[in-house]
Scaffold this motif. Structure first.
Motif, PDB file in Angstrom:
ATOM      1  N   GLU A  72      35.075 -62.976 124.860  1.00 33.09           N
ATOM      2  CA  GLU A  72      34.323 -61.742 124.939  1.00 33.09           C
ATOM      3  C   GLU A  72      34.839 -60.775 125.991  1.00 33.09           C
ATOM      4  N   GLN A  73      35.286 -61.320 127.145  1.00 28.61           N
ATOM      5  CA  GLN A  73      35.694 -60.395 128.215  1.00 28.61           C
ATOM      6  C   GLN A  73      37.006 -59.686 127.885  1.00 28.61           C
ATOM      7  N   ASN A  74      37.743 -60.196 126.871  1.00 25.73           N
ATOM      8  CA  ASN A  74      39.008 -59.558 126.500  1.00 25.73           C
ATOM      9  C   ASN A  74      38.903 -58.704 125.247  1.00 25.73           C
ATOM     10  N   ARG A  75      37.718 -58.744 124.631  1.00 28.20           N
ATOM     11  CA  ARG A  75      37.603 -58.161 123.304  1.00 28.20           C
ATOM     12  C   ARG A  75      37.900 -56.665 123.278  1.00 28.20           C
ATOM     13  N   ALA A  76      37.344 -55.934 124.236  1.00 23.04           N
ATOM     14  CA  ALA A  76      37.522 -54.479 124.229  1.00 23.04           C
ATOM     15  C   ALA A  76      38.989 -54.106 124.385  1.00 23.04           C
ATOM     16  N   GLU A  77      39.632 -54.798 125.324  1.00 27.60           N
ATOM     17  CA  GLU A  77      41.050 -54.535 125.577  1.00 27.60           C
ATOM     18  C   GLU A  77      41.875 -54.826 124.329  1.00 27.60           C
ATOM     19  N   LEU A  78      41.624 -55.959 123.723  1.00 28.26           N
ATOM     20  CA  LEU A  78      42.359 -56.343 122.507  1.00 28.26           C
ATOM     21  C   LEU A  78      42.125 -55.329 121.390  1.00 28.26           C
ATOM     22  N   SER A  79      40.887 -54.914 121.258  1.00 31.39           N
ATOM     23  CA  SER A  79      40.572 -53.957 120.207  1.00 31.39           C
ATOM     24  C   SER A  79      41.378 -52.675 120.382  1.00 31.39           C
ATOM     25  N   SER A  80      41.448 -52.247 121.655  1.00 30.04           N
ATOM     26  CA  SER A  80      42.207 -51.028 121.933  1.00 30.04           C
ATOM     27  C   SER A  80      43.686 -51.218 121.606  1.00 30.04           C
ATOM     28  N   LEU A  81      44.247 -52.340 122.006  1.00 30.26           N
ATOM     29  CA  LEU A  81      45.679 -52.585 121.753  1.00 30.26           C
ATOM     30  C   LEU A  81      45.957 -52.694 120.263  1.00 30.26           C
ATOM     31  N   LEU A  82      45.060 -53.335 119.552  1.00 34.04           N
ATOM     32  CA  LEU A  82      45.261 -53.454 118.100  1.00 34.04           C
ATOM     33  C   LEU A  82      45.148 -52.091 117.436  1.00 34.04           C
ATOM     34  N   GLY A  83      44.313 -51.236 117.986  1.00 37.53           N
ATOM     35  CA  GLY A  83      44.187 -49.884 117.455  1.00 37.53           C
ATOM     36  C   GLY A  83      45.494 -49.111 117.582  1.00 37.53           C
ATOM     37  N   ILE A  84      46.099 -49.237 118.761  1.00 38.63           N
ATOM     38  CA  ILE A  84      47.388 -48.567 118.965  1.00 38.63           C
ATOM     39  C   ILE A  84      48.431 -49.133 118.006  1.00 38.63           C
ATOM     40  N   SER A  85      48.412 -50.433 117.825  1.00 39.39           N
ATOM     41  CA  SER A  85      49.383 -51.066 116.915  1.00 39.39           C
ATOM     42  C   SER A  85      49.215 -50.518 115.514  1.00 39.39           C
ATOM     43  N   ASN A  86      47.973 -50.327 115.116  1.00 39.62           N
ATOM     44  CA  ASN A  86      47.696 -49.784 113.799  1.00 39.62           C
ATOM     45  C   ASN A  86      48.237 -48.356 113.679  1.00 39.62           C
ATOM     46  N   TYR A  87      48.029 -47.598 114.727  1.00 41.70           N
ATOM     47  CA  TYR A  87      48.525 -46.213 114.752  1.00 41.70           C
ATOM     48  C   TYR A  87      50.044 -46.197 114.603  1.00 41.70           C
ATOM     49  N   ILE A  88      50.694 -47.089 115.330  1.00 36.36           N
ATOM     50  CA  ILE A  88      52.158 -47.169 115.253  1.00 36.36           C
ATOM     51  C   ILE A  88      52.594 -47.504 113.834  1.00 36.36           C
ATOM     52  N   ARG A  89      51.905 -48.436 113.238  1.00 33.08           N
ATOM     53  CA  ARG A  89      52.288 -48.837 111.885  1.00 33.08           C
ATOM     54  C   ARG A  89      52.051 -47.705 110.903  1.00 33.08           C
ATOM     55  N   GLN A  90      50.982 -46.946 111.111  1.00 26.71           N
ATOM     56  CA  GLN A  90      50.703 -45.810 110.232  1.00 26.71           C
ATOM     57  C   GLN A  90      51.780 -44.751 110.377  1.00 26.71           C
ATOM     58  N   ALA A  91      52.192 -44.533 111.620  1.00 23.68           N
ATOM     59  CA  ALA A  91      53.234 -43.533 111.851  1.00 23.68           C
ATOM     60  C   ALA A  91      54.498 -43.920 111.109  1.00 23.68           C
ATOM     61  N   ALA A  92      54.697 -45.214 110.937  1.00 22.82           N
ATOM     62  CA  ALA A  92      55.886 -45.679 110.238  1.00 22.82           C
ATOM     63  C   ALA A  92      55.787 -45.474 108.739  1.00 22.82           C
ATOM     64  N   GLN A  93      54.629 -44.998 108.259  1.00 23.03           N
ATOM     65  CA  GLN A  93      54.504 -44.749 106.828  1.00 23.03           C
ATOM     66  C   GLN A  93      55.225 -43.483 106.402  1.00 23.03           C
ATOM     67  N   GLU A  94      55.707 -42.715 107.378  1.00 20.33           N
ATOM     68  CA  GLU A  94      56.413 -41.476 107.023  1.00 20.33           C
ATOM     69  C   GLU A  94      57.528 -41.800 106.033  1.00 20.33           C
ATOM     70  N   PRO A  95      57.556 -41.121 104.909  1.00 21.19           N
ATOM     71  CA  PRO A  95      58.599 -41.426 103.926  1.00 21.19           C
ATOM     72  C   PRO A  95      59.978 -41.071 104.470  1.00 21.19           C
ATOM     73  N   VAL A  96      60.925 -41.920 104.166  1.00 15.50           N
ATOM     74  CA  VAL A  96      62.291 -41.700 104.620  1.00 15.50           C
ATOM     75  C   VAL A  96      63.054 -40.973 103.529  1.00 15.50           C
TER      76      VAL A  96
END
Lengths: 391, 202
Positions: free
Chosen positions: A42-66
Motif C-alpha cells: 500500500e505505501q508504494n501504490r501511489a508511486e507505482l501508479s504514477s510510474l505506470l502512468g508515465i510508461s503508458n504515456y510513453i507507449r502511446q507516444a510510440a503509436q505515432e505512425p512511421v
C-alpha cells in the motif's frame, strides 16, 4: 563485476525499482493494471501508479505512425552498401592471395575492365575534340565527321552513356552526344530535342543526387559528394529564388562549403533575358535532385532584341530582383491545411523542401500559415519518383 | 564469432535459399563480405533500424540517412575486425544510437535546439488532426528523452518503443537484468519530472 550500474541511493529506491519492473512486465503480459496494482504494498501504490502512468504515456507516444521509407533512396542506399561490400571483399581477397604484394595497387578505383578503359579513351578523345570544335563549327564540318557521328550513334557505345551521370567521366561524352544531336537536327526539331534533353538532364541530376546522398552520409563530409557541372540550357524566367531553365531549377546562390550554411550569390555574365542560351555552372547537392545551386551563368546566345523600337524600362538585375513566387510548368496553387508542413508536401509530391521554399519565397524557417496559398508540384497518379508523367 | 580466423571452411548449407539461413549462418558469411549474406542481413534489418531511428528523431529524411550510415559502419567494423560480441541486433542498434547522439551533438553545436525545431507549422487551429496530435506527443517525448543519459534513453527505446523484455534488453545492452531495471526506473522517474514540468509551464 558485481554491479554494472550506479548503485541505488537506498534500499527503498531499489525496492520501488523492482516493484516497478515486475508490475510493468505483468501488464505487458496482459494482466489488468488495477489487479497488478492491488498486489503492490500500500505505501508504494501511489508511486507505482504514477510510474505506470508515465510508461503508458510513453507507449502511446510510440503509436505515432512511421512514414514508409522513400523507395528510390532506399534502393540507392542498398546499392551503395553492396558496392562497398564488394570493394571490401576485393580488398580482403587481395590480402589473402598474396602475403607480400609484389606491386602496389593504385589508389584509384580497382576496376580495370575493358569497358572502363574504353570510356577513359573516349573521354580523352572527346575532350580533345571539344577543345577544337564548337557547336557552330561542327555544323560546317565535313561530311566525314557527320558520317563518323552516325556510325557512333548507331553503335552500342552510345548505350554506355545512357546511364551517364553528372560528375562521371562519361557524362562529358553524353553532353557531346547531345550537342551533336542538336546540331544535326533540322531547325524545327531543335526545340523538341532540347526539351527531351532537358528532361534527361533532370533525371540524371536526380539520380546523381540520390547516389551522392548515400555517399555523403557514409563519409560525413558533404563536400566530397557535391558534384559540380557545367550545362548549356535555355533561360525561361525567374520563379521565386530560382532561375528557371526549362524546368531545370537553379538557385540564385550557392554554398561554397556544403557543410556550412553561408551562401554566395550567383555570378551572371551577359544579358540574361528569357529565351537566352546560357552556360550555367552548378552544384548538385546530395539528396537535392530537383534543384541545383547556381554558381555562375554565362549568356552564350542572347535573345534577339525586340522589334519594337520603344525603349525598354531598365529591369533590375536577376540576382538582386526581389523574390516573387511564380509557378513553373507542372506546379499548381495549393492552400495550406492544418497539419501541413513543407517537408510533408515535398515528400508527397516528389520534390524537396528547399525547392518548394525557394520557389515560394518562404522565410528561412519554412513556416507556412493555414490558408496561405503556395505553389507546389501537382500530385502524380503514379509513383512520385516517376516525374515523366508530370507536365 | 570473432575468434574464428579469416580462413575457415564455412559450414553453411549452400543448397538452401538464403532467406532461410539462420542469423548465425548469415553472420558467418558476412564476415567474409559474402554479398548474398550481407544483402539478406540488410533486408532483414533495414526497416527495423529505420523505424528505431525515426521513432527517436521524428525526421524521415534524417532517419533514412542515418539508417544507411548504420550499415556502412557495419562494413567498416567488419573490415576493422571490431564487430559484435554477443547480440548482433543489439550491436546494430547501438551503432544507430551513437549516430543519433552524434548528429544531435553536432547540430546543437551550430545552433540552439528548441522544441519547435521539429515543428514547421504555425497554426491557429485548436482542433488538430489525429496525426498532428500524435506528432506533438511524440515530439514532446523525443525532446524530453534527449535529457536522459545514453543508457537510460536506450532502455526506454528498447523497452517501450520496441517492446523488448528486460532479459532481451539486458542481452542487447550487455548488462545484467538488475542494471536494466535500475536504468528503466531512473529513466521513467526523470521523464516524469520533465514532462510534468513541461505541463506546468504551458
Amino acid at each position: 563485476m558485481d554491479q554494472d550500474f550506479e548503485p541505488y541511493a537506498n534500499m527503498d529506491e531499489e525496492i520501488v525499482a523492482e516493484l516497478f519492473a515486475s508490475a510493468l512486465a505483468r501488464i505487458e503480459a496482459g494482466e489488468d493494471p488495477q489487479f497488478v496494482l492491488s498486489d503492490v504494498p500500500e505505501q508504494n501504490r501511489a508511486e507505482l501508479s504514477s510510474l505506470l502512468g508515465i510508461s503508458n504515456y510513453i507507449r502511446q507516444a510510440a503509436q505515432e505512425p512511421v512514414p514508409p521509407m522513400n523507395q528510390a533512396r532506399s534502393r540507392a542506399a542498398r546499392v551503395a552498401f553492396l558496392d562497398q561490400a564488394a570493394a571490401l571483399r576485393a580488398e580482403l581477397q587481395q590480402t589473402q592471395v598474396s602475403a607480400q604484394p609484389l606491386w602496389r595497387e593504385p589508389t584509384a578505383a580497382p576496376e580495370t575492365g575493358w569497358l572502363v578503359q574504353l570510356q577513359r579513351q573516349w573521354t580523352q578523345l572527346v575532350q580533345q575534340l571539344q577543345a577544337l570544335l564548337t557547336v557552330r563549327s561542327v555544323r560546317l564540318a565535313p561530311i566525314a565527321l557527320t558520317l563518323a557521328l552516325s556510325a557512333i550513334l548507331a553503335s552500342g557505345l552510345v548505350t554506355i552513356t545512357r546511364a551517364a551521370v553528372p560528375g562521371e567521366p562519361s557524362f562529358a561524352f553524353q553532353k557531346w552526344v547531345w550537342r551533336m544531336e542538336q546540331s544535326l537536327a533540322a531547325q524545327n526539331q531543335v526545340a523538341l530535342i532540347e526539351a527531351r534533353q532537358q528532361e534527361e538532364l533532370r533525371q540524371e541530376i536526380e539520380e546523381a543526387a540520390a547516389i551522392a546522398k548515400v555517399q555523403a552520409t557514409a563519409s560525413g563530409d558533404l563536400n566530397l559528394a557535391v558534384r559540380r557541372e557545367t550545362l548549356t540550357v535555355r533561360y525561361t524566367g525567374l520563379a521565386g529564388n530560382l532561375l528557371n531553365f526549362d524546368s531545370l531549377l537553379v538557385l540564385r546562390s550557392y554554398q561554397p562549403d556544403a557543410n556550412l550554411r553561408a551562401t554566395i550569390p550567383i555570378t551572371i555574365i551577359g544579358d540574361l533575358k528569357e529565351g537566352a542560351l546560357v552556360e550555367v555552372t552548378v552544384n548538385i547537392l546530395p539528396g537535392q535532385g530537383d534543384s541545383v545551386q547556381g554558381i555562375s551563368a554565362r549568356v552564350l546566345e542572347p535573345t534577339a532584341p525586340p522589334s519594337s523600337p520603344s525603349v525598354q524600362p531598365e529591369k533590375p538585375s536577376v540576382v538582386t530582383a526581389p523574390c516573387e513566387p511564380r509557378p513553373i510548368a507542372g506546379w499548381v496553387r495549393y492552400v495550406v491545411n492544418p497539419g501541413d508542413t513543407v517537408s510533408d508536401l515535398a515528400q508527397q509530391r516528389g520534390a524537396t523542401t528547399v525547392t518548394i521554399a525557394e520557389l515560394n519565397c518562404l522565410p528561412t524557417d519554412n513556416t507556412i500559415v493555414v490558408g496561405q496559398s503556395i505553389f507546389v508540384p501537382a500530385v502524380t497518379t503514379t509513383a512520385t519518383e516517376d516525374r515523366k508523367s508530370v507536365v | 564469432m570473432m575468434s574464428k580466423g579469416r580462413t575457415y571452411q564455412p559450414s553453411m548449407p549452400v543448397t538452401l535459399p538464403i532467406s532461410s539461413w539462420s542469423e548465425e549462418q548469415l553472420l558467418e558469411a558476412a564476415i567474409d563480405f559474402n554479398e548474398a549474406a550481407l544483402a539478406e542481413i540488410y533486408d532483414r534489418y533495414e526497416a527495423r533500424i529505420y523505424t528505431y531511428i525515426y521513432r527517436r528523431t521524428g525526421e524521415q529524411s534524417l532517419a533514412e540517412d542515418l539508417a544507411a550510415q548504420v550499415f556502412m559502419k557495419m562494413l567498416q567494423a567488419i573490415r576493422d575486425r571490431k564487430t559484435w560480441h554477443s547480440s548482433f541486433s543489439g550491436w546494430l542498434y547501438r551503432i544507430a544510437h551513437n549516430l543519433i547522439i552524434d548528429y544531435y551533438r553536432q547540430r546543437d553545436r551550430h545552433h540552439q535546439v528548441e522544441l519547435d525545431d521539429t515543428l514547421e507549422l504555425v497554426s491557429e487551429s485548436d482542433d488538430p488532426v489525429r496525426s498532428a496530435e500524435h506528432r506533438q506527443t511524440a515530439d514532446k517525448l523525443r525532446f524530453a528523452m534527449r535529457q536522459l543519459t545514453e543508457e537510460q534513453a536506450e532502455v526506454v527505446n528498447l523497452r517501450f518503443l520496441d517492446g523488448f523484455s528486460i532479459s532481451e534488453v539486458a542481452t542487447m545492452m550487455n548488462k545484467t537484468e538488475g542494471a536494466i531495471k535500475a536504468l528503466q526506473y531512473r529513466a521513467v522517474m526523470t521523464l516524469r519530472t520533465l514532462l510534468e514540468h513541461e505541463q506546468l509551464h504551458r
